[in-house]
Scaffold this motif. Structure first.
Motif, PDB file in Angstrom:
ATOM      1  N   LEU A 247       0.885  -1.283   0.114  1.00  0.00           N
ATOM      2  CA  LEU A 247      -0.247   0.199  -0.077  1.00  0.00           C
ATOM      3  C   LEU A 247       0.995   1.151  -0.091  1.00  0.00           C
ATOM      4  CD1 LEU A 247      -2.584   1.352   0.130  1.00  0.00           C
ATOM      5  CD2 LEU A 247      -2.630   1.151   2.558  1.00  0.00           C
ATOM      6  N   ILE A 248       1.996   1.189   0.823  1.00  0.00           N
ATOM      7  CA  ILE A 248       2.667   2.382   0.890  1.00  0.00           C
ATOM      8  C   ILE A 248       3.415   2.737  -0.690  1.00  0.00           C
ATOM      9  CG2 ILE A 248       4.848   1.305   1.462  1.00  0.00           C
ATOM     10  CD1 ILE A 248       3.889   4.739   2.527  1.00  0.00           C
ATOM     11  N   ARG A 249       3.751   1.809  -1.370  1.00  0.00           N
ATOM     12  CA  ARG A 249       4.111   2.029  -2.547  1.00  0.00           C
ATOM     13  C   ARG A 249       3.199   2.680  -3.594  1.00  0.00           C
ATOM     14  NH1 ARG A 249       7.573  -2.216  -6.301  1.00  0.00           N
ATOM     15  NH2 ARG A 249       8.156  -1.029  -8.203  1.00  0.00           N
ATOM     16  N   ARG A 250       1.962   1.947  -3.631  1.00  0.00           N
ATOM     17  CA  ARG A 250       1.003   2.317  -4.527  1.00  0.00           C
ATOM     18  C   ARG A 250       0.773   3.934  -4.038  1.00  0.00           C
ATOM     19  NH1 ARG A 250      -3.146  -1.607  -2.633  1.00  0.00           N
ATOM     20  NH2 ARG A 250      -4.827  -0.295  -3.841  1.00  0.00           N
ATOM     21  N   THR A 251       0.420   4.041  -2.842  1.00  0.00           N
ATOM     22  CA  THR A 251       0.242   5.573  -2.374  1.00  0.00           C
ATOM     23  C   THR A 251       1.226   6.555  -2.979  1.00  0.00           C
ATOM     24  OG1 THR A 251      -0.950   4.476  -0.541  1.00  0.00           O
ATOM     25  CG2 THR A 251      -0.214   6.962  -0.427  1.00  0.00           C
ATOM     26  N   SER A 252       2.342   5.959  -2.493  1.00  0.00           N
ATOM     27  CA  SER A 252       3.535   6.909  -3.072  1.00  0.00           C
ATOM     28  C   SER A 252       3.617   7.121  -4.578  1.00  0.00           C
ATOM     29  CB  SER A 252       5.007   6.179  -2.803  1.00  0.00           C
ATOM     30  OG  SER A 252       5.114   5.940  -1.368  1.00  0.00           O
ATOM     31  N   VAL A 253       3.387   6.322  -5.406  1.00  0.00           N
ATOM     32  CA  VAL A 253       3.287   6.441  -7.028  1.00  0.00           C
ATOM     33  C   VAL A 253       2.154   7.440  -6.961  1.00  0.00           C
ATOM     34  CG1 VAL A 253       2.776   5.336  -9.140  1.00  0.00           C
ATOM     35  CG2 VAL A 253       4.209   4.138  -7.445  1.00  0.00           C
ATOM     36  N   ALA A 254       0.758   7.085  -6.298  1.00  0.00           N
ATOM     37  CA  ALA A 254      -0.196   8.125  -6.762  1.00  0.00           C
ATOM     38  C   ALA A 254       0.056   9.502  -6.356  1.00  0.00           C
ATOM     39  CB  ALA A 254      -1.613   7.797  -5.877  1.00  0.00           C
ATOM     40  N   VAL A 255       0.650   9.694  -5.140  1.00  0.00           N
ATOM     41  CA  VAL A 255       1.212  11.156  -4.912  1.00  0.00           C
ATOM     42  C   VAL A 255       2.288  11.586  -5.736  1.00  0.00           C
ATOM     43  CG1 VAL A 255       2.113  12.554  -2.984  1.00  0.00           C
ATOM     44  CG2 VAL A 255       0.423  10.755  -2.457  1.00  0.00           C
ATOM     45  N   GLY A 256       3.082  10.806  -5.990  1.00  0.00           N
ATOM     46  CA  GLY A 256       4.238  11.043  -7.054  1.00  0.00           C
ATOM     47  C   GLY A 256       3.748  11.583  -8.295  1.00  0.00           C
ATOM     48  N   ALA A 257       2.672  10.998  -8.929  1.00  0.00           N
ATOM     49  CA  ALA A 257       2.086  11.230 -10.286  1.00  0.00           C
ATOM     50  C   ALA A 257       1.256  12.608 -10.077  1.00  0.00           C
ATOM     51  CB  ALA A 257       1.253  10.176 -10.658  1.00  0.00           C
ATOM     52  N   PHE A 258       0.926  12.934  -9.154  1.00  0.00           N
ATOM     53  CA  PHE A 258       0.146  14.057  -8.621  1.00  0.00           C
ATOM     54  C   PHE A 258       0.915  15.369  -8.777  1.00  0.00           C
ATOM     55  CE2 PHE A 258      -1.966  17.590  -6.342  1.00  0.00           C
ATOM     56  CZ  PHE A 258      -2.899  17.909  -6.827  1.00  0.00           C
ATOM     57  N   ALA A 259       2.288  15.175  -7.953  1.00  0.00           N
ATOM     58  CA  ALA A 259       3.244  16.249  -7.834  1.00  0.00           C
ATOM     59  C   ALA A 259       3.642  16.837  -9.252  1.00  0.00           C
ATOM     60  CB  ALA A 259       4.169  15.770  -7.118  1.00  0.00           C
ATOM     61  N   PRO A 260       4.109  15.788 -10.322  1.00  0.00           N
ATOM     62  CA  PRO A 260       4.228  16.668 -11.623  1.00  0.00           C
ATOM     63  C   PRO A 260       3.155  17.497 -12.291  1.00  0.00           C
ATOM     64  CG  PRO A 260       4.357  14.296 -11.639  1.00  0.00           C
ATOM     65  CD  PRO A 260       4.317  14.602 -10.257  1.00  0.00           C
ATOM     66  N   ALA A 261       1.872  16.882 -12.096  1.00  0.00           N
ATOM     67  CA  ALA A 261       0.910  17.456 -12.563  1.00  0.00           C
ATOM     68  C   ALA A 261       0.567  18.887 -12.100  1.00  0.00           C
ATOM     69  CB  ALA A 261      -0.398  16.578 -12.549  1.00  0.00           C
ATOM     70  N   TRP A 262       0.673  18.906 -10.705  1.00  0.00           N
ATOM     71  CA  TRP A 262       0.285  20.258 -10.366  1.00  0.00           C
ATOM     72  C   TRP A 262       1.735  21.256 -10.400  1.00  0.00           C
ATOM     73  CZ3 TRP A 262       3.610  23.056  -6.947  1.00  0.00           C
ATOM     74  CH2 TRP A 262       3.230  24.009  -6.087  1.00  0.00           C
ATOM     75  N   SER A 263       2.709  20.710 -10.608  1.00  0.00           N
ATOM     76  CA  SER A 263       4.056  21.247 -10.965  1.00  0.00           C
ATOM     77  C   SER A 263       3.735  21.934 -12.442  1.00  0.00           C
ATOM     78  CB  SER A 263       5.387  20.374 -10.879  1.00  0.00           C
ATOM     79  OG  SER A 263       5.597  20.068  -9.623  1.00  0.00           O
ATOM     80  N   MET A 264       3.227  21.197 -13.316  1.00  0.00           N
ATOM     81  CA  MET A 264       2.979  21.611 -14.719  1.00  0.00           C
ATOM     82  C   MET A 264       2.236  22.759 -14.529  1.00  0.00           C
ATOM     83  SD  MET A 264       2.583  18.079 -16.705  1.00  0.00           S
ATOM     84  CE  MET A 264       3.872  16.842 -16.812  1.00  0.00           C
ATOM     85  N   HIS A 265       1.148  22.558 -13.904  1.00  0.00           N
ATOM     86  CA  HIS A 265      -0.021  23.630 -13.836  1.00  0.00           C
ATOM     87  C   HIS A 265       0.384  24.908 -13.250  1.00  0.00           C
ATOM     88  CE1 HIS A 265      -4.575  24.247 -13.391  1.00  0.00           C
ATOM     89  NE2 HIS A 265      -4.060  25.389 -13.810  1.00  0.00           N
ATOM     90  N   PHE A 266       1.240  24.815 -12.156  1.00  0.00           N
ATOM     91  CA  PHE A 266       1.931  26.017 -11.010  1.00  0.00           C
ATOM     92  C   PHE A 266       2.885  26.541 -12.099  1.00  0.00           C
ATOM     93  CE2 PHE A 266       5.409  27.769  -8.743  1.00  0.00           C
ATOM     94  CZ  PHE A 266       4.346  28.611  -7.901  1.00  0.00           C
ATOM     95  N   PHE A 267       3.698  25.988 -12.994  1.00  0.00           N
ATOM     96  CA  PHE A 267       4.682  26.292 -13.812  1.00  0.00           C
ATOM     97  C   PHE A 267       4.066  27.216 -14.810  1.00  0.00           C
ATOM     98  CE2 PHE A 267       7.678  25.994 -17.677  1.00  0.00           C
ATOM     99  CZ  PHE A 267       8.454  26.928 -17.136  1.00  0.00           C
ATOM    100  N   TRP A 268       2.786  26.873 -15.701  1.00  0.00           N
ATOM    101  CA  TRP A 268       2.183  27.342 -16.573  1.00  0.00           C
ATOM    102  C   TRP A 268       1.477  28.648 -16.049  1.00  0.00           C
ATOM    103  CZ3 TRP A 268       2.535  27.469 -21.541  1.00  0.00           C
ATOM    104  CH2 TRP A 268       1.277  28.011 -22.472  1.00  0.00           C
ATOM    105  N   ASN A 269       0.851  28.675 -14.972  1.00  0.00           N
ATOM    106  CA  ASN A 269       0.148  29.943 -14.322  1.00  0.00           C
ATOM    107  C   ASN A 269       1.049  30.974 -13.745  1.00  0.00           C
ATOM    108  OD1 ASN A 269      -1.941  28.395 -15.339  1.00  0.00           O
ATOM    109  ND2 ASN A 269      -3.073  28.472 -13.266  1.00  0.00           N
ATOM    110  N   SER A 270       2.305  30.442 -13.350  1.00  0.00           N
ATOM    111  CA  SER A 270       3.230  31.524 -12.692  1.00  0.00           C
ATOM    112  C   SER A 270       3.573  32.642 -13.563  1.00  0.00           C
ATOM    113  CB  SER A 270       4.275  30.684 -12.169  1.00  0.00           C
ATOM    114  OG  SER A 270       5.128  30.213 -13.210  1.00  0.00           O
ATOM    115  N   PRO A 271       4.115  33.591 -12.886  1.00  0.00           N
ATOM    116  CA  PRO A 271       4.597  34.946 -13.655  1.00  0.00           C
ATOM    117  C   PRO A 271       5.984  34.574 -14.315  1.00  0.00           C
ATOM    118  CG  PRO A 271       4.635  35.461 -11.406  1.00  0.00           C
ATOM    119  CD  PRO A 271       3.969  33.848 -11.548  1.00  0.00           C
ATOM    120  N   TRP A 272       6.524  33.553 -13.994  1.00  0.00           N
ATOM    121  CA  TRP A 272       7.911  33.204 -14.424  1.00  0.00           C
ATOM    122  C   TRP A 272       7.885  33.285 -16.071  1.00  0.00           C
ATOM    123  CZ3 TRP A 272       8.338  28.106 -10.985  1.00  0.00           C
ATOM    124  CH2 TRP A 272       8.600  28.833  -9.737  1.00  0.00           C
TER     125      TRP A 272
END
Length: 415
Positions: A247-272
């Motif tokens: 379970l810990i591995r499955r949860t880690s992959v789920a969280v780990g996949a959400f992180a790049p999706a969040w980062s993509m969206h954040f990077f795109w919306n940011s004023p950078w």
């Protein structure tokens, strides 16, 4: 060996243009599940979302009716090629049209309806804590990735809870995530188009819609919500399909996949990098490419990883259950790849014409369906019926060959 009367039955079943007997294998849930609480939860938020979005568009229609009608038609046409593309990636065709419609509806209505007040609340809190200028610059980067990605991913979870056994591979979950993201993207772009036109009610109502389509559709549409949600859905797909993993591995992959999706969206919306490329349309294109191509590359890697897993599963099931007369080694290798399947059809069209290529397409669909049935039920009656369809279509394919090519293999080598 398939009996002649079985082949006749299969030909009759396939007559009239049907690609293949598409009835789901035994034990596969549909998306209409009124006995499950998740189904009613979906309907509750969908009904509220539809009412909210229709109310918004009706208000806009009273002010800029031409813009609303034109924007609706334009964005609907824009969505069609994406819908067809995502549908083609569902190799096992696990999801019926209702599943795709529900996914699109969650993204376009339920998630949008929930995101509007939540985003406003986050930006209001940000303005009180950090000031209006900070919120103007960073508000979209704070509100969008957190709220919208969670709300869209919630739709993936709800649909899995509704049709639990529909999701047997990671790619089947990724495709639904992409469809939810596409629904959100289309309705959000439609809202932006209408709201922009409302700001200029006494001018040309077509021009604001065209401008928004150019910016949000042509220039930035590829690396948008459909891509973000498909990436985060990869983790949910891993969690659901890898029940034998800790379970810990499955949860880690789920969280780990959400992180790049969040980062993509954040990077795109940011004023950078806002100054990259200068101003004007040309500068916007340069900025879009600089920020968007890394996002597209990351999303492509996730899609490729999910597709590789699907292809491996196709080959494993075929090797276990099917003889070469139903599926040759070359066909087993090609079925797991959209590119390879198209390559085979192109080769067939050049060698034997369009009718042969269409028949090969139907054969590939039938073979994928047969693999799906074997995976679910083994070598029972449903598999025997699906095998009859494959044999009948292979006979039809052989019949499309010219006399000079009689005796050649029915399906060409990918090389």
């Amino acid at each position: 060996m398939t009996a002649p009367h079985d082949l006749l039955t299969a030909h009759r079943r396939l007559k009239g243009g049907a690609l293949v007997d598409q009835r789901a294998p035994l034990g596969v849930d549909g998306f209409f599940q009124p006995r499950r609480a998740a189904f009613w939860l979906f309907l509750f938020f969908l009904a509220n979302g539809v009412f909210s979005m229709v109310s918004n568009f009706y208000t806009g229609y009273r002010v800029v009716p031409t813009a609303v009608v034109f924007a609706t038609l334009l964005w609907a046409l824009y969505a069609v090629p994406f819908l067809l593309f995502f549908r083609s990636l569902d190799l096992f065709e696990q999801h019926p049209p209702l599943g795709f419609a529900m996914a699109f509806a969650w993204g376009g209505f339920a998630a949008c309806y929930l995101a509007i007040p939540v985003n406003s609340a986050v930006e209001s809190i940000s303005a009180k804590l950090f000031g209006p200028q900070f919120t103007a610059d960073w508000g979209p980067a704070l509100a969008g990735p957190i709220n919208e990605e969670i709300l869209k991913l919630l739709g993936v979870v709800v649909l899995i809870m509704i049709a639990r056994t529909q999701f047997r591979t990671i790619l089947s979950v990724v495709v639904v995530g992409a469809m939810i993201g596409l629904g959100f993207q289309i309705v959000e772009d439609l809202l932006y188009s209408v709201n922009t036109a409302i700001q200029f009610p006494y001018t040309n109502q077509i021009a604001p819609v065209g401008l928004m389509f150019l910016v949000r559709g042509v220039i930035t549409g590829i690396w948008s919500h459909a891509l973000y949600t498909s990436v985060s859905a990869f983790g949910i797909g891993y969690f659901v399909t890898r029940r034998h993993e800790p379970l810990i591995r499955r949860t880690s992959v789920a969280v780990g996949a959400f992180a790049p999706a969040w980062s993509m969206h954040f990077f795109w919306n940011s004023p950078w990098m806002q100054d990259v490329g200068g101003g004007g349309v040309g500068g916007m294109v340069v900025l879009s490419l600089v920020k968007g191509l890394p996002i597209l590359a990351a999303g492509y890697l996730m899609w490729k990883l999910a597709g590789r897993e699907e292809g491996t599963q196709i080959r494993a099931v075929a090797d276990h259950y099917l003889d070469d007369d139903l599926m040759t080694p070359e066909e087993r290798d090609a079925l797991g790849s959209l590119h390879q399947r198209r390559h085979l059809r192109t080769h067939m069209r050049r060698a034997h014409g369009r009718k042969a290529a269409r028949t090969l397409h139907r054969l590939q669909r039938a073979q994928l369906h047969l693999i799906r049935v074997c995976e679910e039920n083994g070598t029972g009656i449903p598999a025997a019926r699906a095998a009859q369809d494959v044999t009948a279509l292979r006979a039809d394919l052989a019949a499309t060959h010219t006399p000079a090519t009689t005796g050649a293999t029915a399906t060409p080598n990918a090389g």
